[in-house]
Design a protein around this motif. Sequence first.
Motif, PDB file in Angstrom:
ATOM      1  N   PHE A  56       0.855  -0.904  -0.107  1.00  0.00           N
ATOM      2  CA  PHE A  56      -0.005   0.022   0.088  1.00  0.00           C
ATOM      3  C   PHE A  56       0.549   0.977  -0.376  1.00  0.00           C
ATOM      4  CE2 PHE A  56      -3.084  -3.254   0.248  1.00  0.00           C
ATOM      5  CZ  PHE A  56      -4.209  -3.002   0.371  1.00  0.00           C
ATOM      6  N   LYS A  57       0.930   2.322  -1.185  1.00  0.00           N
ATOM      7  CA  LYS A  57       1.396   4.235  -1.146  1.00  0.00           C
ATOM      8  C   LYS A  57       0.542   4.609   0.122  1.00  0.00           C
ATOM      9  CE  LYS A  57      -1.259   4.131  -5.720  1.00  0.00           C
ATOM     10  NZ  LYS A  57      -0.821   4.112  -7.216  1.00  0.00           N
ATOM     11  N   THR A  58       1.268   5.831   0.863  1.00  0.00           N
ATOM     12  CA  THR A  58       0.683   6.713   1.133  1.00  0.00           C
ATOM     13  C   THR A  58       0.896   7.411   0.229  1.00  0.00           C
ATOM     14  OG1 THR A  58       1.527   5.441   3.237  1.00  0.00           O
ATOM     15  CG2 THR A  58       0.849   7.576   3.513  1.00  0.00           C
ATOM     16  N   LEU A  59      -0.612   8.248   0.439  1.00  0.00           N
ATOM     17  CA  LEU A  59      -0.777   9.469  -0.324  1.00  0.00           C
ATOM     18  C   LEU A  59      -1.561  10.886   0.414  1.00  0.00           C
ATOM     19  CD1 LEU A  59      -2.058   8.098  -3.939  1.00  0.00           C
ATOM     20  CD2 LEU A  59       0.490   8.769  -3.487  1.00  0.00           C
ATOM     21  N   VAL A  60      -0.436  12.054   0.531  1.00  0.00           N
ATOM     22  CA  VAL A  60      -1.327  12.954   0.803  1.00  0.00           C
ATOM     23  C   VAL A  60      -2.204  14.079   0.040  1.00  0.00           C
ATOM     24  CG1 VAL A  60      -0.739  15.017   2.302  1.00  0.00           C
ATOM     25  CG2 VAL A  60       0.255  12.942   2.750  1.00  0.00           C
ATOM     26  N   ALA A  61      -3.790  13.665   1.090  1.00  0.00           N
ATOM     27  CA  ALA A  61      -4.554  14.625  -0.851  1.00  0.00           C
ATOM     28  C   ALA A  61      -5.195  15.801   0.307  1.00  0.00           C
ATOM     29  CB  ALA A  61      -5.766  13.969  -0.585  1.00  0.00           C
ATOM     30  N   GLU A  62      -5.994  17.104   0.147  1.00  0.00           N
ATOM     31  CA  GLU A  62      -5.972  17.674   0.675  1.00  0.00           C
ATOM     32  C   GLU A  62      -7.293  17.884   0.354  1.00  0.00           C
ATOM     33  OE1 GLU A  62      -6.089  22.183   0.543  1.00  0.00           O
ATOM     34  OE2 GLU A  62      -3.439  21.327  -0.239  1.00  0.00           O
ATOM     35  N   ASP A  64     -11.426  19.399   1.194  1.00  0.00           N
ATOM     36  CA  ASP A  64     -11.473  20.750   1.666  1.00  0.00           C
ATOM     37  C   ASP A  64     -10.644  21.517   2.455  1.00  0.00           C
ATOM     38  OD1 ASP A  64     -13.967  19.554   0.257  1.00  0.00           O
ATOM     39  OD2 ASP A  64     -15.398  19.509   2.136  1.00  0.00           O
ATOM     40  N   GLY A  65      -9.426  21.839   1.554  1.00  0.00           N
ATOM     41  CA  GLY A  65      -8.241  22.822   2.503  1.00  0.00           C
ATOM     42  C   GLY A  65      -7.694  21.997   3.687  1.00  0.00           C
ATOM     43  N   GLU A  66      -8.337  20.591   4.242  1.00  0.00           N
ATOM     44  CA  GLU A  66      -7.177  19.703   5.275  1.00  0.00           C
ATOM     45  C   GLU A  66      -6.833  18.854   4.647  1.00  0.00           C
ATOM     46  OE1 GLU A  66      -8.236  16.937   8.999  1.00  0.00           O
ATOM     47  OE2 GLU A  66     -10.010  18.781   8.635  1.00  0.00           O
ATOM     48  N   LEU A  67      -5.188  18.661   4.681  1.00  0.00           N
ATOM     49  CA  LEU A  67      -4.041  16.866   4.453  1.00  0.00           C
ATOM     50  C   LEU A  67      -5.106  16.367   5.487  1.00  0.00           C
ATOM     51  CD1 LEU A  67      -0.781  18.761   4.385  1.00  0.00           C
ATOM     52  CD2 LEU A  67      -3.046  19.016   2.612  1.00  0.00           C
ATOM     53  N   THR A  68      -5.303  14.531   4.462  1.00  0.00           N
ATOM     54  CA  THR A  68      -6.023  13.700   4.666  1.00  0.00           C
ATOM     55  C   THR A  68      -4.663  12.656   3.985  1.00  0.00           C
ATOM     56  OG1 THR A  68      -7.986  14.954   4.594  1.00  0.00           O
ATOM     57  CG2 THR A  68      -7.881  12.205   4.351  1.00  0.00           C
ATOM     58  N   VAL A  69      -4.392  11.808   4.829  1.00  0.00           N
ATOM     59  CA  VAL A  69      -3.669  10.250   4.193  1.00  0.00           C
ATOM     60  C   VAL A  69      -4.408   9.783   3.794  1.00  0.00           C
ATOM     61  CG1 VAL A  69      -2.465   8.860   5.169  1.00  0.00           C
ATOM     62  CG2 VAL A  69      -2.040  11.124   6.070  1.00  0.00           C
ATOM     63  N   ASP A  96      -0.087  19.415  -2.273  1.00  0.00           N
ATOM     64  CA  ASP A  96       1.572  19.791  -2.226  1.00  0.00           C
ATOM     65  C   ASP A  96       2.639  18.889  -2.120  1.00  0.00           C
ATOM     66  OD1 ASP A  96       2.839  22.266  -3.861  1.00  0.00           O
ATOM     67  OD2 ASP A  96       3.991  22.068  -2.006  1.00  0.00           O
ATOM     68  N   PRO A  97       2.879  18.785  -2.782  1.00  0.00           N
ATOM     69  CA  PRO A  97       4.639  17.322  -1.997  1.00  0.00           C
ATOM     70  C   PRO A  97       5.196  17.902  -1.399  1.00  0.00           C
ATOM     71  CG  PRO A  97       4.320  17.348  -4.799  1.00  0.00           C
ATOM     72  CD  PRO A  97       3.309  18.593  -4.315  1.00  0.00           C
ATOM     73  N   ALA A 100       2.909  17.577   2.049  1.00  0.00           N
ATOM     74  CA  ALA A 100       2.784  16.598   2.530  1.00  0.00           C
ATOM     75  C   ALA A 100       4.066  16.431   2.968  1.00  0.00           C
ATOM     76  CB  ALA A 100       2.346  15.662   1.605  1.00  0.00           C
ATOM     77  N   GLU A 101       5.883  16.606   2.692  1.00  0.00           N
ATOM     78  CA  GLU A 101       6.894  16.409   3.454  1.00  0.00           C
ATOM     79  C   GLU A 101       6.484  17.192   4.422  1.00  0.00           C
ATOM     80  OE1 GLU A 101       9.111  16.972  -0.310  1.00  0.00           O
ATOM     81  OE2 GLU A 101       9.185  15.236  -0.521  1.00  0.00           O
ATOM     82  N   ARG A 102       6.850  18.249   4.439  1.00  0.00           N
ATOM     83  CA  ARG A 102       7.066  19.371   5.456  1.00  0.00           C
ATOM     84  C   ARG A 102       6.419  19.125   6.544  1.00  0.00           C
ATOM     85  NH1 ARG A 102       6.447  23.447   2.707  1.00  0.00           N
ATOM     86  NH2 ARG A 102       4.023  23.776   3.221  1.00  0.00           N
ATOM     87  N   THR A 103       4.896  18.339   6.449  1.00  0.00           N
ATOM     88  CA  THR A 103       3.595  18.109   7.271  1.00  0.00           C
ATOM     89  C   THR A 103       3.646  16.509   7.798  1.00  0.00           C
ATOM     90  OG1 THR A 103       2.381  19.130   6.809  1.00  0.00           O
ATOM     91  CG2 THR A 103       1.032  17.866   8.174  1.00  0.00           C
TER      92      THR A 103
END
Length: 166
Positions: A56-62, A64-69, A96-97, A100-103
């Motif tokens: 499984f890959k871990t992707l970070v999406a937004e 409604d403006g909130e980062l979600t894995v 934004d990559p 995602a990295e910073r968070t």
Amino acid sequence: MAKKQKKTQAGGTPATVALTAAGTVFTVHSYDHDPAHPSYGQEAAEAMGVSPDRVFKTLVAEVDGELTVAVVPVAGTLDLKALATAVGGKRATMADPAAAERTTGYVRGGISPLGQRKRLRTVLDDSASAHPTICVSAGRRGLEVELSPADLAALTSATLAPIGRE
């Protein structure tokens, strides 16, 4: 060829430290990462000799403006609309990559759903439940952890939902 070892003490990446601290049973798989490989997840599956539907890959999406894995099989893609629906949102886009990295505290291609710098809302594709164990990034390219989907869901407070598509 992937190397297997049982992780029994603290150390390693934030993901393996979190697993050890929680007393979770897991296996670490390491392999030599090829920067020229077109897909981090496919590379992991091939190197470990594991079916891509168990990696499984871990992707970070937004959402409604909130980062979600989002954690989905490497054999498919993330359905952004399904992700938004799973968390009660209206619209999802890939994050934004750099954000995602910073968070998360991890680099792209090595983002783990475990041990993130800031704990984000997490959704695990429900196909994970079909397997006794799955593999996810251990926090760096070339390093995976294998654990039960139930343990991953519990440790990340993940929602299980059909967010992947083939």
